[in-house]
Design an enzyme around this catalytic site. Structure first.
Site, short mmCIF file in Angstrom:
data_model
loop_
_atom_site.label_atom_id
_atom_site.label_comp_id
_atom_site.label_asym_id
_atom_site.label_seq_id
_atom_site.Cartn_x
_atom_site.Cartn_y
_atom_site.Cartn_z
N ALA A 286 0.82 -1.21 0.00
CA ALA A 286 0.00 0.00 0.00
C ALA A 286 0.86 1.27 0.00
O ALA A 286 0.54 2.24 -0.69
CB ALA A 286 -0.93 -0.01 1.20
N CYS A 346 -5.56 -0.09 14.25
CA CYS A 346 -6.13 -1.14 15.11
C CYS A 346 -5.08 -1.63 16.10
O CYS A 346 -5.19 -2.73 16.63
CB CYS A 346 -6.70 -2.28 14.28
SG CYS A 346 -5.49 -3.12 13.27
N1 SAH Z 1 -10.18 -2.91 5.33
C1 SAH Z 1 -10.41 -4.34 5.46
C2 SAH Z 1 -9.57 -4.97 6.54
C3 SAH Z 1 -8.09 -4.73 6.40
S1 SAH Z 1 -7.10 -5.86 7.25
C4 SAH Z 1 -11.90 -4.57 5.68
O1 SAH Z 1 -12.64 -3.60 5.84
O2 SAH Z 1 -12.33 -5.73 5.72
C5 SAH Z 1 -5.54 -5.52 6.64
C6 SAH Z 1 -5.29 -5.95 5.21
O3 SAH Z 1 -4.03 -5.42 4.85
C7 SAH Z 1 -5.20 -7.45 4.95
O4 SAH Z 1 -6.09 -7.80 3.94
C8 SAH Z 1 -3.75 -7.69 4.50
O5 SAH Z 1 -3.65 -8.64 3.45
C9 SAH Z 1 -3.38 -6.34 3.98
N2 SAH Z 1 -1.96 -5.95 4.02
C10 SAH Z 1 -1.04 -6.21 4.98
N3 SAH Z 1 0.12 -5.61 4.71
C11 SAH Z 1 -0.06 -4.92 3.56
C12 SAH Z 1 0.76 -4.06 2.78
N4 SAH Z 1 2.02 -3.78 3.14
N5 SAH Z 1 0.24 -3.50 1.68
C13 SAH Z 1 -1.03 -3.77 1.30
N6 SAH Z 1 -1.84 -4.56 2.00
C14 SAH Z 1 -1.37 -5.14 3.11
#
Ligand code: SAH
Length: 402
Positions: A286, A346
């Site tokens: 991200a 979180c």
């Molecule tokens: N927004 C989601 C929950 C997010 S949980 C909802 O509403 O259901 C966090 C998410 O971040 C997970 O799906 C995980 O795969 C992703 N994630 C973890 N590290 C990441 C990174 N560095 N870049 C992008 N996504 C990532």
């Protein structure tokens, strides 16, 4: 019944009296009656006064978790009453047969170590501590009596169990094997979403974000023209799908970004299931993605920033703060004037105050302005016990950005 006893050091009684559920090793002056890991114990003051009753595990830093502050038996009737109270609290939510809800939220429902989520007729249980692990069949039996589900599946594949000396475990606890995938609705939403309770994150979905999806929908609905929604850390795409339930459905373009391919597959399937007209899924880190967008001319009207937990303990607060700041700074850079940012943390060790300061720091560095439209928190099926502020792990801000 006489239980082994933990005698609390005189200067450490206050939290126990104030009904905080955790007793740390340093608070225990001595033990009496040779308690074994997983035993129920009485917690007493230095003069022998009964203070509380809970369960014991000397392997954990939290040596006892308290279940009651009354001298009462912790039998099936007690469990039935406590579970019944947790279920009653959920009547607060508008629900239907296919709804997903967190039914039991551990310490925050005065049932330390126990999580129960419902996806329609499928219940998913997490046992986070030794005592709950030892009693999970009994608890599953009581839940089956109370709710008549089709399935109770265990997803105790969480790292925190290691602190209790427990391995990860998953499997059927009661009833029928769950299907590989099925659909549920988030309480009071019309959206249907796919869930895989055996392999999905947590118990299958992030139910705590339910109400916040509505606020993002409102932000989308308030904007005119084409609306570009960047849903970072999208997992199964809930924020986008619910935003597309709103009035701006046809003018909404959703970009779901996640580093997990299986999460994005779920997000794409959820968009199709709900006939979302314009969506794309991008597998990327991200922060890398945001930096790249910031360098280009790509701009978004609404950005959702919902990263995983960065701080797992107090030692990680500083590095987590830098992580949140970087993400938020780059998010501000890609938001159009008058757009919105829904930003979350979180991490239980990052307080709401600190989170707001971090986001302010990012804003200041970006040279933008922003207004807090709404403080965001977990939905009401994740209540927070006033006696256990640690339970307030999810905090967020909905910002209008100028
Ligand atoms: N927004 C989601 C929950 C997010 S949980 C909802 O509403 O259901 C966090 C998410 O971040 C997970 O799906 C995980 O795969 C992703 N994630 C973890 N590290 C990441 C990174 N560095 N870049 C992008 N996504 C990532």
């Amino acid at each position: 019944m006489k239980y082994p006893r933990l005698i609390i050091a005189q200067d450490r009684e206050k939290p126990v009296r104030q009904r905080h559920p955790w007793v740390f090793s340093g608070a225990i002056a001595r033990t009496e009656g040779d308690p074994q890991p997983g035993d129920l114990v009485d917690v007493r003051a230095h003069d022998g006064e009964f203070l509380a009753r809970g369960y014991y595990n000397p392997r954990s830093q939290i040596q006892a978790r308290l279940l009651t502050w009354r001298d009462e038996p912790l039998n099936d009737a007690w469990w039935r009453q406590q579970l019944g109270r947790a279920l009653e609290t959920r009547r607060f939510m508008r629900t239907n047969q296919a709804c997903a809800l967190r039914l039991v939220n551990a310490e925050s429902d005065y049932l330390p170590g126990l999580i129960v989520d419902q996806y329609g007729s499928v219940l998913v249980l997490q046992a986070l501590t030794l005592y709950i692990d030892q009693h999970k069949q009994r608890i599953a039996g009581l839940l089956a009596d109370l709710l008549q589900p089709r399935t109770i599946y265990e997803r105790s594949d969480v790292d925190v169990r290691a602190k209790e000396g427990l391995k990860r475990t998953t499997g059927l606890l009661w009833g029928e094997e769950p299907p590989e995938r099925f659909t549920y609705t988030e309480a009071s939403h019309v959206t249907h979403l796919w869930v895989d309770v055996k392999h999905g994150h947590k118990t299958g979905a992030y139910l705590d974000q339910r109400d916040n999806r509505y606020w993002v929908q409102s932000a989308v609905d308030s904007l005119t023209g084409e609306v570009r929604l960047l849903n970072l850390f999208s997992y199964s795409g809930g924020f986008g799908v619910v935003a597309a339930e709103g009035e701006n459905r046809q003018r909404l373009h959703i970009v779901n970004v996640d580093s997990s391919n299986s999460a994005l597959a779920l997000a794409a399937d959820n968009a199709r299931l709900n006939h979302v007209p314009h969506h794309e899924e991008i597998e990327a880190d991200a922060l890398d993605f945001l930096r790249q967008e910031a360098r280009s001319s790509a701009r978004y009207d609404v950005v959702v920033l919902d990263p995983p937990k960065f701080a797992h303990n107090k030692e990680q607060i500083d590095s987590a703060a830098r992580g949140y700041k970087d993400l938020n700074l780059n998010a501000f850079r890609v938001i159009r004037e008058g757009g919105y940012l829904a930003t979350f943390s979180c991490s239980g060790s990052i307080s709401r105050d600190l989170f707001q300061k971090i986001v302010f720091g990012a804003l200041a560095d970006s040279g933008r302005q922003a207004q807090i439209v709404r403080h965001l928190q977990a939905a009401p099926d994740h209540p927070i016990a006033l006696t256990f502020p640690e339970g307030e792990y999810l905090k967020g801000l909905l910002l209008r950005v100028w």
